[in-house]
Structure formats: structure tokens, C-alpha cells
Motif scaffolding. Structure first.
Motif, mmCIF file in Angstrom:
data_model
loop_
_atom_site.group_PDB
_atom_site.id
_atom_site.type_symbol
_atom_site.label_atom_id
_atom_site.label_comp_id
_atom_site.label_asym_id
_atom_site.label_seq_id
_atom_site.Cartn_x
_atom_site.Cartn_y
_atom_site.Cartn_z
ATOM 1 N N ASP A 39 -20.539 -19.646 20.104
ATOM 2 C CA ASP A 39 -20.010 -18.534 20.875
ATOM 3 C C ASP A 39 -19.606 -19.029 22.262
ATOM 4 N N SER A 40 -18.446 -18.607 22.731
ATOM 5 C CA SER A 40 -17.974 -19.006 24.062
ATOM 6 C C SER A 40 -18.706 -18.261 25.177
ATOM 7 N N GLU A 41 -19.456 -17.207 24.815
ATOM 8 C CA GLU A 41 -20.084 -16.322 25.794
ATOM 9 C C GLU A 41 -19.033 -15.670 26.689
ATOM 10 N N MET A 42 -17.850 -15.459 26.091
ATOM 11 C CA MET A 42 -16.746 -14.820 26.802
ATOM 12 C C MET A 42 -16.392 -13.518 26.112
ATOM 13 N N HIS A 52 -17.105 -14.208 31.528
ATOM 14 C CA HIS A 52 -17.919 -15.297 30.998
ATOM 15 C C HIS A 52 -19.358 -15.044 31.412
ATOM 16 N N PHE A 66 -6.970 -20.160 29.227
ATOM 17 C CA PHE A 66 -7.715 -19.724 28.045
ATOM 18 C C PHE A 66 -6.832 -18.908 27.112
ATOM 19 N N LEU A 80 -11.390 -19.137 20.625
ATOM 20 C CA LEU A 80 -10.714 -20.087 21.498
ATOM 21 C C LEU A 80 -10.778 -21.402 20.741
ATOM 22 N N GLU A 85 -12.842 -28.211 18.886
ATOM 23 C CA GLU A 85 -13.853 -27.158 18.819
ATOM 24 C C GLU A 85 -13.231 -25.784 18.685
ATOM 25 N N LYS A 86 -14.048 -24.867 18.124
ATOM 26 C CA LYS A 86 -13.640 -23.477 17.944
ATOM 27 C C LYS A 86 -14.831 -22.613 18.340
ATOM 28 N N LEU A 87 -14.595 -21.725 19.316
ATOM 29 C CA LEU A 87 -15.650 -20.871 19.847
ATOM 30 C C LEU A 87 -15.252 -19.402 19.725
ATOM 31 N N SER A 88 -16.177 -18.565 19.307
ATOM 32 C CA SER A 88 -15.927 -17.131 19.201
ATOM 33 C C SER A 88 -15.744 -16.527 20.583
ATOM 34 N N ILE A 89 -14.908 -15.486 20.657
ATOM 35 C CA ILE A 89 -14.733 -14.713 21.877
ATOM 36 C C ILE A 89 -14.650 -13.242 21.474
#
Length: 188
Positions: A39-42, A52, A66, A80, A85-89
Motif C-alpha cells: 500500500d502506498s499509504e496514499m 500521504h 504521481f 501507482l 513496483e506497484k502500490l495500491s492507492i
């Protein structure tokens, strides 16, 4: 690397906007398929504010950066993504907000362009449709941005669109833009 300053929409003609859109190169996020890293925490709030870890991101250049690596996944979620890498938003409504309108021409010859909260310019047309979506709290206008990403059209811009449509006095409330007709009355 600093980002280019945003041009003033009021000073641009629709042909200037078309040229800028043709020159814009976005990262090829659709070709990047790294493993999900977490998770991007975004979060992107309904008003277009990016957060963020609960705090608003105050640097416009960071938000713009972004926004270029944002992608919608087949399951409807947002990430993102970079080549590694792939991070949830989290996205509360739409990831973008259409905050400014430019209109040239009338009737079938009209062209509409929008500025998003990220500074991006979008020309409404066959590839970037305007649509009205019925929600629990009434109809909401959206603009297709790219690859499943949409912009919520702010109320003041929606009122501008409706005034243009009503001033034309056509049988169907809606507007043409770049050869496509977009009904604004909520009917499909």
C-alpha cells in the motif's frame, strides 16, 4: 528534474491545446507489470486533494508526478506503478477533477477542453467522453481522461457546460465537442 510550468488555459486556443496534447508523453504504465508491493499509504479525496499518511501533499510537482504513474486495474482498483513496483492507492471518487473549461465554436463545430487539478489538459471528444452518472446523491458529470481514469467535473464547470447547452436551445440538452455529442440531461 523540474516540471514545465503550466500554461494558462485562457491564453490558449483549442489548436494550441491540441498541439500540447499531441506533444505530451506519459510513462507507459500499461506495459509495466511488476508484482504488487503493498500500500502506498496514499489517498485521493473526492475534491482531488492527494494525501500521504493522512497529510495533504503540498507540493504540486509531486502530485503531478504521481498522477503520471497512476493506473486503474481490471478489478477497478487504483495503483501507482513503475517498472519495478506497484502500490495500491485509495481513490474516493475519481482520481482527477476537471476544474476549468475552454470552449470554442458552436453546435457541431464546438470544441471543449478542460484543465484538471493536476494541470493536465483534456480535449473532450470521441476518446475523452463526457458523461453524467446517477449516484445516490444525484447526477455527477465525469470526463474520461485515459485508460479507465476519469475526472469529476466540478460544479462550477458543470454549470458552465449546462449554460452553453441551454444557450444553444437544441432539442436535446447536451454539447458537441470534436465531432462527438455528449448529453448533459442524464439520459443515455
Amino acid at each position: 528534474m523540474p516540471m514545465d510550468p503550466l500554461p494558462d488555459l485562457a491564453d490558449l486556443s483549442l489548436s494550441d491545446i491540441a498541439r500540447l496534447l499531441a506533444e505530451k508523453k506519459l510513462p507507459p504504465v500499461e506495459k509495466w507489470n511488476p508484482a504488487h508491493c503493498g500500500d502506498s499509504e496514499m489517498r485521493i479525496a473526492r475534491d482531488g486533494t492527494w494525501f500521504h499518511q493522512g497529510s495533504p501533499i503540498g507540493r504540486e510537482a509531486m502530485v503531478r508526478l504521481f498522477s503520471t504513474i497512476l493506473r486503474r486495474e481490471p478489478d477497478g482498483s487504483y495503483v501507482l506503478v513503475t517498472p519495478v513496483e506497484k502500490l495500491s492507492i485509495a481513490v474516493e471518487d475519481a482520481p482527477f477533477v476537471a476544474v476549468e473549461l475552454k470552449s470554442e465554436g458552436e453546435g457541431r463545430e464546438r470544441a471543449l477542453a478542460f484543465r484538471l487539478n493536476t494541470g493536465d489538459l483534456i480535449a473532450a471528444g470521441p476518446d475523452n467522453a463526457l458523461l453524467i452518472r446517477e449516484t445516490a446523491d444525484g447526477p455527477h458529470p465525469y470526463l474520461h481522461v485515459r485508460a479507465g481514469l476519469e475526472a469529476l467535473v466540478v460544479r462550477s464547470v458543470y454549470y458552465e457546460l449546462m449554460n452553453l447547452a441551454l444557450d444553444e436551445g437544441a432539442e436535446r440538452v447536451g454539447l458537441w465537442s470534436n465531432g462527438a455529442f455528449f448529453p448533459l440531461d442524464g439520459a443515455a
